[in-house]
Design an enzyme around this catalytic site. Structure first.
Site, PDB file in Angstrom:
ATOM      1  N   ARG A 135     -21.650   3.221  15.375  1.00  0.00           N
ATOM      2  CA  ARG A 135     -20.237   3.634  15.310  1.00  0.00           C
ATOM      3  C   ARG A 135     -19.525   3.417  16.632  1.00  0.00           C
ATOM      4  O   ARG A 135     -18.320   3.168  16.659  1.00  0.00           O
ATOM      5  CB  ARG A 135     -20.106   5.106  14.861  1.00  0.00           C
TER       6      ARG A 135
ATOM      7  N   TYR B 130       6.080  -4.268   7.174  1.00  0.00           N
ATOM      8  CA  TYR B 130       5.061  -4.035   6.165  1.00  0.00           C
ATOM      9  C   TYR B 130       5.131  -2.574   5.685  1.00  0.00           C
ATOM     10  O   TYR B 130       4.997  -1.648   6.489  1.00  0.00           O
ATOM     11  CB  TYR B 130       3.681  -4.356   6.733  1.00  0.00           C
TER      12      TYR B 130
ATOM     13  N   ASP C   1       3.163  -5.801  15.789  1.00  0.00           N
ATOM     14  CA  ASP C   1       2.306  -6.248  14.690  1.00  0.00           C
ATOM     15  C   ASP C   1       2.484  -7.764  14.601  1.00  0.00           C
ATOM     16  O   ASP C   1       3.524  -8.258  14.168  1.00  0.00           O
ATOM     17  CB  ASP C   1       2.725  -5.547  13.388  1.00  0.00           C
TER      18      ASP C   1
HETATM   19  C1  LIG Z   1      -1.700  -6.215   5.429  1.00  0.00           C
HETATM   20  C2  LIG Z   1      -0.877  -5.822   6.581  1.00  0.00           C
HETATM   21  C3  LIG Z   1      -1.133  -4.639   7.289  1.00  0.00           C
HETATM   22  C4  LIG Z   1      -2.221  -3.660   6.871  1.00  0.00           C
HETATM   23  O1  LIG Z   1      -3.483  -4.216   7.101  1.00  0.00           O
HETATM   24  P1  LIG Z   1      -4.785  -3.925   6.168  1.00  0.00           P
HETATM   25  O2  LIG Z   1      -5.791  -4.878   6.719  1.00  0.00           O
HETATM   26  O3  LIG Z   1      -4.377  -4.204   4.753  1.00  0.00           O
HETATM   27  O4  LIG Z   1      -5.145  -2.500   6.376  1.00  0.00           O
HETATM   28  C5  LIG Z   1      -0.344  -4.357   8.398  1.00  0.00           C
HETATM   29  N1  LIG Z   1       0.655  -5.178   8.786  1.00  0.00           N
HETATM   30  C6  LIG Z   1       0.933  -6.327   8.125  1.00  0.00           C
HETATM   31  C7  LIG Z   1       2.032  -7.200   8.596  1.00  0.00           C
HETATM   32  C8  LIG Z   1       0.182  -6.678   7.009  1.00  0.00           C
HETATM   33  O5  LIG Z   1       0.466  -7.810   6.339  1.00  0.00           O
END
Ligand SMILES: *Cc1c(COP(=O)(O)O)cnc(C)c1O
Length: 389
Positions: free
Chosen positions: A59, A111, A184
């Site tokens: 972990r 998202y 992001d």
């Molecule tokens: C899919 C996505 C997420 C979330 O990620 P997961 O791997 O599904 O938990 C966050 N930000 C964006 C832009 C995404 O496309």
């Protein structure tokens, strides 16, 4: 001890070279350019009772994470990367490193899973939250509360309208208010945009998407510019709450990453071709793609996205929701599925996926462009638009 050899010269920066060479990975025992998968959950102490070389328990550390983490840190130009069990686990580790009373400024159109969870968390745990159209820098500046705002969170291009946020300007505003900027970078990928070089403090990815690229791994990553106190809290969150990536998934992710630049460049080219082909189509009200000169974020995207505008685009279909859903049903190549960044092209009616509270236009279709021949994809969309219209 890291099993990742510092084999590649530090000045190498091209993502193609870094990815193809897996960041310079060579197995220290065998010289293999492919890492082994180490599934063990526990690791023995040395004869002198010193700690095991790569950590004592799965972990808190896995030797299987190190190659992908090293490559991701290098691709993003960061100081360190941490893998997580999903993109959302990465988001949660970063946001829960804040404290009650802190204030977050969150881009409104991004998202929906990130927006939904951050909203709920702030409500439940006493953090302030302001949602803002971060592509409007005046609105962003007004949303900041100097001293109280600790985190500005953006996604660019942002789901599913592909609004573009000026990362360098947002970083300047965040820092002036004493806040960190997190980006992001799932959609742009480090092939097109390196937010840390533009002043961001933290980069997050759903590695489920372009980074892995084959639709067979759920994973997330955070990359930091500096290993400060905030990063130490994020690392502690991962160690202690256990949203960690399995060794097999980490291995698959590294395998996918080796072709990331090639895939992304091809996906950008095809997306641009489709955007141009569909713009002005009688069955389409609008094509949303930052590569189109009349897209409101085009000038900023042109500056901060190198070599392409991404593999994602959205279509506003004439005739509303019912026609849009008929288009999805009529596609033969585009799969009617959510997610993005894989080798096969996907199409989805975004408002259906997000549910009744979704702010997404009811006639919007989100397309994730894959690696098929561009003519086959264009033909598929044209026949589907005809069939639905
Ligand atoms: C899919 C996505 C997420 C979330 O990620 P997961 O791997 O599904 O938990 C966050 N930000 C964006 C832009 C995404 O496309």
């Amino acid at each position: 001890m890291s099993p990742v050899a510092e084999r590649l010269p530090a000045e190498l920066q091209h993502p193609e070279t870094l990815a193809a060479q897996a960041g310079g990975y060579l197995d220290p025992l065998t010289g293999a350019p492919v890492p082994p998968i180490q599934p063990a959950t526990t690791f023995a102490r040395a004869p002198d009772h010193g700690p095991p070389p790569c950590g004592d328990y799965l972990r808190t550390n896995s030797p299987s994470w190190a190659p992908a983490e090293a490559l991701l840190a290098r691709l993003e130009g960061g100081s360190e990367a941490l893998l997580f069990a999903s993109g959302m686990a990465a988001v949660a580790a970063a946001v829960t490193a804040l404290r009650p009373g802190d204030h977050i400024v969150l881009q409104e159109a991004l998202y929906y899973g990130v927006r939904g969870w951050i909203r709920r968390f702030c409500d439940d745990w006493g953090l302030g939250l302001s949602l803002v159209d971060a592509s409007d820098l005046t609105a962003l500046e007004q949303a900041l509360r100097p001293g109280q705002t600790k985190l500005v969170w953006i996604e660019t291009p942002g789901n599913p309208l592909w609004r573009v946020v000026d990362i360098a300007a947002a970083a300047g505003l965040a820092h002036a208010a004493g806040a960190r900027l997190a980006v992001d970078n799932t959609v742009a990928t480090p092939v097109l945009t390196r937010p840390l070089a533009l002043g961001a403090d933290l980069v997050m990815h759903s590695a489920t998407k372009y980074l892995n690229g084959h639709g067979d791994v759920l994973a997330g990553v955070l990359v930091t510019a500096t290993q400060d106190d905030f990063w130490a809290r994020i690392r502690a969150n991962r160690d202690q709450t256990g949203g960690v990536l399995g060794p097999f998934e980490a291995w698959l992710l590294l395998r996918g990453l080796r072709t990331l630049p090639l895939r992304v460049r091809r996906q950008c080219e095809t997306a641009a071709t489709l955007a141009l082909r569909l713009k002005g189509h009688p069955a389409i009200e609008a094509v949303l793609y930052p590569g189109l000169p009349d897209h409101p974020g085009h000038a900023v995207a042109d500056r901060q996205m190198a070599g392409g505008f991404g593999g994602m685009l959205s279509l506003l279909v004439q005739g509303g929701e019912a026609t849009a859903i008929e288009v999805v049903k009529a596609c033969r190549l585009f799969l009617p599925a959510t997610s993005l960044g894989g080798v096969e092209s996907l199409i989805e009616h975004r408002a259906t996926v997000e549910g009744p509270d979704s702010p997404v236009p009811r006639n919007l279709l989100r397309l994730s462009v894959g690696l098929e021949h561009p003519e086959d994809l264009a033909d598929d969309l044209e026949q589907a638009l005809r069939a639905a219209g």
